[in-house]
Design a protein around this motif. Structure first.
Motif, PDB file in Angstrom:
ATOM      1  N   LYS A 106      15.344  -3.242   7.984  1.00 54.78           N
ATOM      2  CA  LYS A 106      15.895  -3.612   6.673  1.00 54.78           C
ATOM      3  C   LYS A 106      15.055  -3.054   5.525  1.00 54.78           C
ATOM      4  CE  LYS A 106      19.507  -6.180   7.641  1.00 54.78           C
ATOM      5  NZ  LYS A 106      20.841  -5.762   7.173  1.00 54.78           N
ATOM      6  N   GLY A 107      13.934  -2.394   5.854  1.00 48.68           N
ATOM      7  CA  GLY A 107      13.115  -1.760   4.830  1.00 48.68           C
ATOM      8  C   GLY A 107      11.905  -2.545   4.386  1.00 48.68           C
ATOM      9  N   ALA A 108      11.617  -3.656   5.024  1.00 54.51           N
ATOM     10  CA  ALA A 108      10.443  -4.451   4.638  1.00 54.51           C
ATOM     11  C   ALA A 108       9.161  -3.711   5.029  1.00 54.51           C
ATOM     12  CB  ALA A 108      10.482  -5.794   5.321  1.00 54.51           C
ATOM     13  N   THR A 109       8.162  -3.782   4.133  1.00 60.46           N
ATOM     14  CA  THR A 109       6.883  -3.128   4.467  1.00 60.46           C
ATOM     15  C   THR A 109       6.064  -4.075   5.358  1.00 60.46           C
ATOM     16  OG1 THR A 109       5.758  -4.080   2.569  1.00 60.46           O
ATOM     17  CG2 THR A 109       6.833  -1.933   2.242  1.00 60.46           C
ATOM     18  N   ASP A 110       5.048  -3.495   6.007  1.00 55.86           N
ATOM     19  CA  ASP A 110       4.176  -4.326   6.878  1.00 55.86           C
ATOM     20  C   ASP A 110       3.486  -5.419   6.071  1.00 55.86           C
ATOM     21  OD1 ASP A 110       4.962  -2.817   8.956  1.00 55.86           O
ATOM     22  OD2 ASP A 110       2.981  -1.946   9.413  1.00 55.86           O
ATOM     23  N   SER A 111       3.128  -5.066   4.830  1.00 55.02           N
ATOM     24  CA  SER A 111       2.447  -6.048   3.978  1.00 55.02           C
ATOM     25  C   SER A 111       3.372  -7.228   3.680  1.00 55.02           C
ATOM     26  CB  SER A 111       2.009  -5.340   2.694  1.00 55.02           C
ATOM     27  OG  SER A 111       1.432  -6.258   1.827  1.00 55.02           O
ATOM     28  N   GLU A 112       4.634  -6.921   3.363  1.00 54.56           N
ATOM     29  CA  GLU A 112       5.608  -7.998   3.083  1.00 54.56           C
ATOM     30  C   GLU A 112       5.827  -8.869   4.334  1.00 54.56           C
ATOM     31  OE1 GLU A 112       8.520  -6.086  -0.340  1.00 54.56           O
ATOM     32  OE2 GLU A 112       8.683  -5.371   1.734  1.00 54.56           O
ATOM     33  N   ILE A 113       5.910  -8.192   5.458  1.00 52.89           N
ATOM     34  CA  ILE A 113       6.114  -8.951   6.720  1.00 52.89           C
ATOM     35  C   ILE A 113       4.918  -9.876   6.962  1.00 52.89           C
ATOM     36  CG2 ILE A 113       6.347  -8.749   9.245  1.00 52.89           C
ATOM     37  CD1 ILE A 113       7.720  -6.002   8.720  1.00 52.89           C
ATOM     38  N   ARG A 114       3.705  -9.318   6.754  1.00 58.23           N
ATOM     39  CA  ARG A 114       2.482 -10.094   6.997  1.00 58.23           C
ATOM     40  C   ARG A 114       2.438 -11.326   6.087  1.00 58.23           C
ATOM     41  NH1 ARG A 114      -0.931  -5.721   6.523  1.00 58.23           N
ATOM     42  NH2 ARG A 114      -0.412  -4.820   8.535  1.00 58.23           N
ATOM     43  N   ILE A 115       2.765 -11.125   4.787  1.00 56.18           N
ATOM     44  CA  ILE A 115       2.721 -12.242   3.823  1.00 56.18           C
ATOM     45  C   ILE A 115       3.754 -13.297   4.209  1.00 56.18           C
ATOM     46  CG2 ILE A 115       3.189 -12.891   1.412  1.00 56.18           C
ATOM     47  CD1 ILE A 115       1.977 -10.086   0.670  1.00 56.18           C
ATOM     48  N   ALA A 116       4.955 -12.841   4.545  1.00 54.21           N
ATOM     49  CA  ALA A 116       6.020 -13.786   4.916  1.00 54.21           C
ATOM     50  C   ALA A 116       5.608 -14.565   6.167  1.00 54.21           C
ATOM     51  CB  ALA A 116       7.322 -13.035   5.155  1.00 54.21           C
TER      52      ALA A 116
END
Lengths: 129, 302
Positions: A106-116
């Motif tokens: 879906k285009g999420a970055t690794d950083s966004e995934i980690r924070i979520a």
């Protein structure tokens, strides 16, 4: 059936203990329904902290390899051999892998995934809530 | 004299019991103990089994031989003292007090005989402490079988110990009278015997579920040691109750002249049980001494 642990090994002691008990069950050294030593006895024999043995027993009970019957003690689960085939750690890794792949698609970055992921693990409100 | 026995017959029994005490405690068991230690030192020398001797100095074997010789001489000396006491009694025409009380001499002599064994027990305690301090093994083993009291001693023996204790308690309190206030001595006697039995139970539990005294000891050898200790304490508990029953009965039926004999026989029973069961159940020849070998050393017997 004798079990062996190595206190200098990199693998945590509770994990070694779990692996040794599983090995004893699959090798037929102890059978479903057999009684296991008390936490205190095993901790004293291996010169370990009671909490280490208690943690191993707790996780083995969660995996349905052993079963605790109140004051009567701890026993090998009747379906221990079947339940040992299920590797919870591998299943968790697989589930997270699937989720991460879906997020990346879906285009999420690794950083966004980690924070979520961190927010969910810490029960913090996320952007969608 | 009790049972219409002649004074000579009572004295013959007394001397026989006292001689038995001298022989067992100051000759037979010291000899067995020395043979056991020599077997270990000769077959498992410091050079090949260094873990067994954490405090061994350069002349360990010679020092141990000297200490064993001293142990033998001290016991021989105590035996000679006992024989001289007997000879003195014979020469002076000694007769035990028909009202009892002479058992105190038997007990004093027993305590004298016990001194060398007490010193050995202190040394043994220090040896275990040194073994634990030196224990650096990363690899640790345990048996996955739970241990229970009846794995080490028969339920019949435990039941017998409980019945004997109950029988003594009921008999003693019946003799002292249920319907009158008890003297201080009754509370002390009941408290001490009950306390002794509780202490035995605690020691047994400590050995069954607690940490090994010798961290190197193989599991199967530790099981043999626990079995020996459990049996010794259960049989001792039976012995204590039976001894108390007989001494109360002796007082009740005017048999106090036998008090020294009963005391001597009780002491011998304790020693026979203590050493006999330990030497018979936990045989040193069956122990696995390979656990004390230096890592990487080769087995001379291989």
């Amino acid at each position: 059936m004798e079990i062996v642990i190595d206190i200098d090994a990199e693998e945590p002691l509770f994990a070694q203990l779990m692996a040794e008990i599983k090995r004893a069950v699959s090798a037929g050294g102890i059978n479903p329904g057999d009684a296991l030593p008390s936490i205190r006895q095993l901790a004293n024999d291996l010169n370990l902290n009671n909490k280490t043995v208690a943690k191993a027993y707790q996780l083995l009970e969660r995996d349905k390899v052993i079963i605790t019957k109140g004051y009567r003690g701890t026993f090998v689960h009747p379906d221990a051999r079947k339940n040992m085939d299920f590797d919870l750690n591998a299943w968790v890794a697989g589930q997270i892998n699937q989720t991460i792949n879906a997020c990346r698609e879906k285009g999420a970055t690794d950083s966004e995934i980690r924070i979520a992921f961190a927010n969910i693990m810490q029960n913090k409100p996320t952007a969608g809530e | 004299m009790p049972f219409n026995m002649s004074e000579t017959a009572v004295m013959v029994i007394y001397y026989a019991a006292f001689l038995g005490q001298i022989y067992l405690l100051s000759h037979y068991f010291p000899g067995r103990f020395i043979a056991r230690v020599r077997y270990v030192i000769d077959n498992f020398p410091v050079k090949e089994y260094p873990k067994l001797y954490p405090n061994a100095g350069p002349n360990f074997a010679a020092n141990m031989a000297g200490k064993l010789k001293l142990f033998r001489r001290v016991n021989n000396g105590i035996a000679i003292i006992g024989l001289l006491i007997l000879a003195g009694m014979l020469g002076s025409g000694y007769r035990p007090d028909p009202l009892g009380g002479d058992e105190i001499f038997v007990m004093f002599y027993f305590f004298l005989q016990f001194i060398p064994f007490f010193i050995v027990a202190v040394k043994e305690h220090k040896q275990y402490k040194a073994l634990r301090a030196a224990f650096k093994e990363a690899r640790r083993t345990a048996d996955l079988r739970p241990r229970h009291l009846f794995d080490f001693v028969s339920p019949v023996a435990v039941f017998a110990a409980l019945v004997c204790f109950g029988a003594w308690l009921v008999y003693y309190l019946t003799v002292k009278g249920w319907d009158q206030p008890w003297e201080e001595e009754v509370y002390i006697s009941v408290g001490m015997t009950t306390g002794m039995n509780l202490l035995y139970a605690w020691i047994i539990a400590r050995f069954i579920y607690g940490k090994k005294l010798d961290p190197y000891q193989a599991s199967k050898d530790y099981m043999k040691t626990v079995e020996a200790i459990t049996k010794v304490l259960v049989y001792s508990s039976i012995g204590i109750s039976l001894f108390h029953i007989t001494t109360v009965a002796a007082d009740e039926y005017a048999l106090e002249a036998f008090d020294p004999v009963l005391t001597s026989l009780y002491m011998q029973y304790c020693v026979l049980i203590g050493f006999g069961v330990m030497l018979g159940t936990a045989k040193v020849e069956d122990f696995d001494f390979s656990v004390y070998r230096e890592e990487g050393a080769t087995d001379p017997g291989a």
